[in-house]
Scaffold this active site. Structure first.
Site, PDB file in Angstrom:
ATOM      1  N   SER A   1       0.823  -1.194   0.000  1.00  0.00           N
ATOM      2  CA  SER A   1       0.000   0.000   0.000  1.00  0.00           C
ATOM      3  C   SER A   1       0.864   1.253   0.000  1.00  0.00           C
ATOM      4  O   SER A   1       1.676   1.441  -0.898  1.00  0.00           O
ATOM      5  CB  SER A   1      -0.964  -0.058   1.192  1.00  0.00           C
ATOM      6  OG  SER A   1      -2.120   0.694   0.954  1.00  0.00           O
TER       7      SER A   1
ATOM      8  N   HIS B   1      -7.336  -5.940  -1.149  1.00  0.00           N
ATOM      9  CA  HIS B   1      -6.134  -5.239  -0.694  1.00  0.00           C
ATOM     10  C   HIS B   1      -5.429  -6.099   0.364  1.00  0.00           C
ATOM     11  O   HIS B   1      -5.466  -5.808   1.563  1.00  0.00           O
ATOM     12  CB  HIS B   1      -6.543  -3.883  -0.123  1.00  0.00           C
ATOM     13  CG  HIS B   1      -5.441  -2.881  -0.024  1.00  0.00           C
ATOM     14  ND1 HIS B   1      -4.658  -2.511  -1.098  1.00  0.00           N
ATOM     15  CD2 HIS B   1      -4.987  -2.151   1.031  1.00  0.00           C
ATOM     16  CE1 HIS B   1      -3.788  -1.594  -0.714  1.00  0.00           C
ATOM     17  NE2 HIS B   1      -3.958  -1.370   0.577  1.00  0.00           N
TER      18      HIS B   1
ATOM     19  N   ASP C   1      -8.894  -5.490  -5.845  1.00  0.00           N
ATOM     20  CA  ASP C   1      -8.568  -4.467  -4.861  1.00  0.00           C
ATOM     21  C   ASP C   1      -9.426  -3.236  -5.152  1.00  0.00           C
ATOM     22  O   ASP C   1      -9.266  -2.572  -6.174  1.00  0.00           O
ATOM     23  CB  ASP C   1      -7.079  -4.115  -4.962  1.00  0.00           C
ATOM     24  CG  ASP C   1      -6.588  -3.265  -3.795  1.00  0.00           C
ATOM     25  OD1 ASP C   1      -7.407  -2.568  -3.174  1.00  0.00           O
ATOM     26  OD2 ASP C   1      -5.367  -3.298  -3.529  1.00  0.00           O
TER      27      ASP C   1
END
Length: 636
Positions: free
Chosen positions: A190, A328, A297
């Site tokens: 991320s 995610h 995601d």
């Protein structure tokens, strides 16, 4: 695999071919865990950034918390560095268990988040957990993808190579050139992986490889969608507030610049976003790149891996990719054993110079179903070509045809409260605000590999409107439930250990399982366009209500197989309140079917693996029997 002690590995650095006996099979080599983790050197260095973005007249200091093998240092053996530069080490934590740094009395880290230190330090690597500018113990201010963030992380690599100054807590100058080879591999999920993308885009010398996991390649495309605001993610100002660790008022100027720069009221792309677009600097990337991304995601969406991958390919950057069916989620939590083994060999190759053959293996691993994987020598596969699908008829549903031409027109009236579930389900039912087009039942598997695009010729009754397109596979099947609370995984009570432990830092993490459900359809890809941004993202041009416009936009890239016996569907709507905040609603749009086409990147039949070519990773799945509502996404 054959394992060799690290000191032997070091003697082989620079050797590209390792001799083997005549007629012997190739030997795969791995660095061995020969160093003691419990007694490893732990230290903190304050690295000087080139910037002073908190305006106190002193260059910002970036905290690099380090752990490295003591025996290597005593023997004068230099080691490479694995680095995770993150804003989350104190505010939010890292990994599935949200681990934070824990500090000893002397200020060094006694417990590092994640397994990178436990696994790789015994194998002859140093690990650095760096606090981004303005977060945790670093000075400066977090500017969310901006120069301070990227240049601060880059400064740590420069320090490792003797180009900038670092000091210890007492203020004494500290050098890394005596123990560091200067080679660095950045990794992270991320925001952490986003920083790795940004640092790689600077072309800094010493950065040998990056492993961005579910990471952003352009901050505009995280917060915006072709002129519209993405309501599912945190805004730039709110992200700054979340991770900011500086005293009250210290970063007011930076926070103000973030608020004014991100152009929330217009959705425009501007210089603020251009400074946070790493794709445009792909030509500067010197590091190899191992991309990992969930095709489902809904936080850091697929546009990020797709455009980054294409730019890297255009510049011949050495690369590898994993695409999963989860949301995610870190690969440590969806394919743990295979992931750690692959990452080990990746870092051994790029940081230790061990010729273990990993770059001769297939470029891509793609998850087809829960724990069922297919490889591709290239990605997208060689021979992938664009196929045109036209829109025929105005019935419920219309036909999505791979030949012929569209004709006639349809009227689509905005339905601002139409949910995605209602927009795509029950395709034979007429519903206000949506139009479904379907292929006939497929007689053979169809693999879409790359970025779909949609072109529509439309006339709007208002000066602007949202235009939404979704690709859907129709046919009941058991699939990874990426809309479950864990985005496709569930955390178990059992644990597994990955590396060595000490009295303060264990290497054990809770196991996970795939969450699957049976459903009549799955949305494969989505894409949106704001009508007034049809010609440019930097400025708006209202739509003339008496004029037809031909508008093209991209959907999210995918690598998905629609099996024989199912149908591929295209769903058209206007407002899509779950994914974009519309600038206006209530328009009626007339679509000229003859001027509208869906373009799909179709892989050749030879790229579809037979069952014997698919790999199954000891599946552990939980069947939840339902399609859960989408959990609130969080940017971690």
């Amino acid at each position: 695999m054959r394992r060799i002690p690290l000191l032997c590995v070091l003697a082989l650095l620079g050797t590209t071919v390792l001799a083997t006996p005549a007629n012997a099979a190739p030997v795969a080599l791995l660095s061995d865990p020969i160093y003691d983790y419990a007694t490893a050197i732990r230290e903190t260095v304050y690295v000087e950034s080139p910037l002073d973005n908190d305006g106190d007249g002193i260059r910002d200091k970036i905290v690099a918390d380090i752990i490295r093998p003591r025996e290597a240092a005593a023997a004068g053996v230099k080691v490479p560095v694995i680095m995770d530069a993150s804003p989350y080490y104190q505010c939010c934590g890292r990994g599935n268990e949200s681990e934070k740094k824990v500090y000893a009395g002397d200020g060094t880290v006694s417990r590092f988040p994640l397994y990178y230190d436990n696994y790789f330090v015994p194998r002859g690597y140093a690990f650095i957990a760096a606090d981004l500018s303005g977060t945790s113990r670093s000075t400066g201010c977090e500017d969310v993808g901006g120069a301070a963030e990227v240049q601060g992380a880059k400064a740590v690599i420069d320090w490792l190579n003797g180009r900038v100054t670092g000091r210890n807590a007492a203020g004494a100058v500290v050098s890394a050139t005596g123990w560091s080879t200067g080679k660095v591999g950045m990794i992270g999920k991320s925001w952490d992986g986003t920083v790795a993308n940004g640092v790689a885009a600077t072309g800094v010398q010493g950065l040998a490889t990056i492993v961005p996991i579910g990471s952003i390649s352009s901050w505009y495309d995280y917060n915006r969608a072709n002129g519209m605001v993405n309501p599912k993610v945190s805004s730039v100002p709110s992200l700054h507030s979340l991770v900011n660790s500086r005293p009250s008022g210290t970063c007011s100027a930076v926070a103000g610049a973030l608020s004014s720069g991100h152009a929330a009221s217009t959705g425009n792309y501007n210089s603020f976003w251009a400074a946070r677009n790493f794709v445009t600097a792909a030509a500067s990337v010197r590091a190899s790149v191992f991309v990992v991304h969930g095709q489902n995601d809904l936080n850091v969406q697929g546009v990020h891996f797709g455009q980054w991958w294409d730019a890297l390919a255009a510049n011949n950057v050495p690369r590898k990719i994993w695409l999963s069916q989860e949301g995610h989620v870190d690969p440590f939590d969806f394919r743990r054993a295979t992931w750690v083994s692959t990452l080990h060999r990746w870092f051994d190759y790029w940081l230790l110079g061990i010729d273990n053959g990993i770059m001769g293996e297939p470029m891509a691993d793609v998850e087809r179903a829960a724990d069922v994987w297919q490889t591709s020598t290239l990605w997208p596969p060689s021979g992938t070509a664009t196929a045109n699908y036209v829109l025929q008829g105005t019935g419920d549903p219309g036909t999505l045809a791979s030949s012929g031409a569209g004709s006639g027109s349809l009227s689509l009236t905005d339905a601002p409260s139409l949910s995605e579930a209602n927009a795509v389900s029950s395709p034979t039912t007429a519903r206000t605000g949506r139009k479904v087009y379907q292929t006939p039942v497929l007689t053979s598997d169809l693999r879409i590999s790359g970025t779909p695009t949609i072109t529509v010729r439309v006339r709007s009754s208002k000066a602007t409107t949202t235009l939404t397109a979704k690709l859907v596979t129709y046919g009941t099947a058991t699939r990874v439930n990426y809309r479950s609370s864990g985005e496709g995984i569930s955390t178990l009570t059992t644990q597994s250990c990955w590396g060595a432990s000490s009295s303060t830092d264990d290497a054990c993490y809770k196991d996970t399982a795939k969450v699957v459900s049976s459903a009549a359809y799955q949305v494969l890809s989505r894409g949106w366009m704001d009508g007034q941004h049809r010609d440019s993202l930097t400025a708006t041009t209202p739509m003339n209500t008496s004029t037809y416009y031909t508008i093209t936009w991209k959907l999210r890239p995918i690598d998905q197989v629609i099996p024989a016996g199912q149908r591929l569907g295209l769903v058209l709507t206007l407002t899509d309140p779950e994914f974009v905040t519309a600038h206006s609603t209530g328009a009626t749009v007339t679509v000229d079917l003859a001027g509208s086409v869906l373009k799909l990147p179709i892989a050749p039949a030879g790229a579809l693996a037979a069952p014997s070519a698919l790999r199954t990773d000891s599946p552990t799945v939980i069947y939840d029997g339902t399609v859960s509502p989408l959990a609130g996404t969080r940017f971690q």
